[in-house]
Design a protein around this motif. Structure first.
Motif, mmCIF file in Angstrom:
data_model
loop_
_atom_site.group_PDB
_atom_site.id
_atom_site.type_symbol
_atom_site.label_atom_id
_atom_site.label_comp_id
_atom_site.label_asym_id
_atom_site.label_seq_id
_atom_site.Cartn_x
_atom_site.Cartn_y
_atom_site.Cartn_z
ATOM 1 N N UNK A 1 67.973 48.530 -44.779
ATOM 2 C CA UNK A 1 68.174 49.090 -45.951
ATOM 3 C C UNK A 1 69.197 48.429 -46.853
ATOM 4 N N UNK A 2 68.589 47.602 -47.725
ATOM 5 C CA UNK A 2 69.576 47.030 -48.915
ATOM 6 C C UNK A 2 69.419 47.761 -50.392
ATOM 7 N N UNK A 3 70.172 48.623 -50.658
ATOM 8 C CA UNK A 3 70.220 49.287 -52.033
ATOM 9 C C UNK A 3 70.955 48.289 -52.901
ATOM 10 N N UNK A 4 70.542 48.350 -54.157
ATOM 11 C CA UNK A 4 71.517 47.512 -55.201
ATOM 12 C C UNK A 4 71.380 48.002 -56.464
ATOM 13 N N UNK A 5 72.212 47.673 -57.328
ATOM 14 C CA UNK A 5 72.331 47.818 -58.877
ATOM 15 C C UNK A 5 72.528 46.498 -59.460
ATOM 16 N N UNK A 6 71.892 46.247 -60.642
ATOM 17 C CA UNK A 6 72.087 45.104 -61.258
ATOM 18 C C UNK A 6 72.183 45.272 -62.875
ATOM 19 N N UNK B 1 65.764 49.492 -54.187
ATOM 20 C CA UNK B 1 65.986 49.233 -52.708
ATOM 21 C C UNK B 1 65.006 48.165 -52.506
ATOM 22 N N UNK B 2 65.556 47.584 -51.192
ATOM 23 C CA UNK B 2 64.832 46.319 -50.617
ATOM 24 C C UNK B 2 64.794 46.635 -49.120
ATOM 25 N N UNK B 3 63.756 46.671 -48.475
ATOM 26 C CA UNK B 3 63.450 46.812 -47.081
ATOM 27 C C UNK B 3 63.661 45.239 -46.417
ATOM 28 N N UNK B 4 64.316 45.580 -45.217
ATOM 29 C CA UNK B 4 64.670 44.165 -44.512
ATOM 30 C C UNK B 4 64.453 44.480 -43.106
ATOM 31 N N UNK B 5 64.158 43.424 -42.327
ATOM 32 C CA UNK B 5 64.116 43.446 -40.904
ATOM 33 C C UNK B 5 65.439 42.615 -40.075
ATOM 34 N N UNK C 1 71.191 33.892 -37.992
ATOM 35 C CA UNK C 1 72.136 34.324 -39.132
ATOM 36 C C UNK C 1 72.022 34.042 -40.341
ATOM 37 N N UNK C 2 70.594 34.022 -40.872
ATOM 38 C CA UNK C 2 69.874 33.975 -42.258
ATOM 39 C C UNK C 2 68.921 34.839 -42.094
ATOM 40 N N UNK C 3 68.538 35.237 -43.485
ATOM 41 C CA UNK C 3 67.340 36.028 -43.876
ATOM 42 C C UNK C 3 66.827 35.890 -45.265
ATOM 43 N N UNK C 4 65.757 36.149 -45.430
ATOM 44 C CA UNK C 4 65.240 35.902 -46.932
ATOM 45 C C UNK C 4 65.348 37.357 -47.510
ATOM 46 N N UNK C 5 65.788 37.581 -48.551
ATOM 47 C CA UNK C 5 66.154 38.676 -49.539
ATOM 48 C C UNK C 5 65.010 38.139 -50.896
ATOM 49 N N UNK C 6 64.023 38.976 -50.895
ATOM 50 C CA UNK C 6 62.825 38.934 -52.254
ATOM 51 C C UNK C 6 62.971 39.821 -53.022
ATOM 52 N N UNK C 7 63.822 39.503 -54.035
ATOM 53 C CA UNK C 7 64.092 40.884 -55.171
ATOM 54 C C UNK C 7 62.578 41.064 -55.947
#
Length: 216
Positions: free
Chosen positions: A146-151, A164-168, A173-179
Motif C-alpha cells: 500500500x502506497x499512500x501519498x500527497x502532492x 493511494x496506489x496498490x503495489x505488489x 530490488x526495483x518496481x514500477x510506480x504508475x501514478x
C-alpha cells in the motif's frame, strides 16, 4: 484496486464501511474506454475502466445512491506515461508494526515493508510502502503493498487527503510506480468509510497530474 476492511468484507485499500450495498441497480454502467494498442497506455485505460465498473456496481461501490444513480464515470487526468516511474525498492525487514491513524477513531496496524526511491519532474523522492498486518494473512493478498501519498495538487485538482496506489512485492530490488493508477480513498466519496491518513513523510513536493481527480 484491493478493497478491504469493509464490514461486508469487500477488500478495499484499508477502508472500513458501516454497512453494505443493498444490491439495487439504478443506472447503466459507464461506457468503457477503448483500449489502445500501446501496452503502457492500455494498462492505464484498463485500470480506469475497472475502477468505473466497480463504482457502477451497487454491491461494491462506495458511492451513495444519490450519486451512483447518475454516475457516468470518474474524472481522470489524461494518461501520461511520464508519471510511470521505475523506483529502487529497499526492504526494511526490521521495521516494527505500528498503528496508522485514520480519519476516524479506528487505527490500522501496518508495517513499513520497504522504501522506494525515484525521480520525477527532475527531483528525487523517497516514500514508505506499507503492508497491512491483518490483510497479509488473507489468501491472494500475501504480496499486497500500500502506497499512500500527497502532492501539490491536493485540495485543488485532487482529493485534499491524498491518494493511494496498490503495489505488489517485487522479486527484485526495483518496481514500477504508475501514478496514473492513483485513486482516492473511499472516504472521499462517502463519510461512512474510515480511511488511513497519509503519513507526512510520503508527501511529494510536485504536482502529480495523473490518476483520479477530486470527486465533485
Amino acid at each position: 484496486m484491493k478493497d478491504f476492511f469493509l464490514v461486508c468484507f469487500s477488500i478495499g485499500a484499508l477502508l472500513l464501511s458501516v454497512n453494505c450495498g443493498d444490491g439495487k441497480k439504478y443506472h447503466d454502467q459507464a461506457a468503457p474506454k477503448e483500449i489502445p494498442s500501446d501496452r503502457k497506455l492500455a494498462s492505464i485505460i484498463e485500470f480506469q475502466n475497472s475502477l468505473n465498473e466497480e463504482f457502477s456496481d451497487p454491491e461494491v461501490s462506495p458511492l451513495p445512491d444519490r450519486y451512483r444513480k447518475d454516475f457516468q464515470g470518474l474524472d481522470f487526468f489524461e494518461p501520461d506515461t511520464l508519471y510511470s516511474v521505475r523506483a529502487k525498492f529497499v526492504r526494511t525487514p526490521d521495521a516494527i508494526p505500528f498503528m496508522m491513524p485514520t480519519n476516524t477513531d479506528r487505527l490500522s496496524e501496518e508495517v513499513v515493508y520497504g522504501v522506494v526511491t525515484f525521480s520525477l519532474n527532475g527531483k528525487e523522492y523517497q516514500l514508505e510502502v506499507y503492508q497491512n498486518e491483518e490483510l497479509k494473512s488473507e489468501e491472494g493478498f500475501e504480496d499486497y503493498l500500500f502506497l499512500p501519498f500527497t502532492d501539490e495538487t491536493n485540495g485543488e485538482l485532487t482529493y485534499e487527503g491524498g491518494r493511494y496506489i496498490d503495489l505488489t512485492i517485487p522479486e527484485e530490488d526495483t518496481l514500477v510506480i504508475d501514478f496514473n493508477k492513483a485513486y482516492n480513498p473511499y472516504c472521499a466519496y462517502n463519510k461512512k468509510y474510515s480511511c488511513p491518513l497519509v503519513p507526512s513523510q510520503n508527501h511529494i513536493s510536485t504536482r502529480i497530474l495523473a490518476g483520479v481527480k477530486a470527486f465533485k
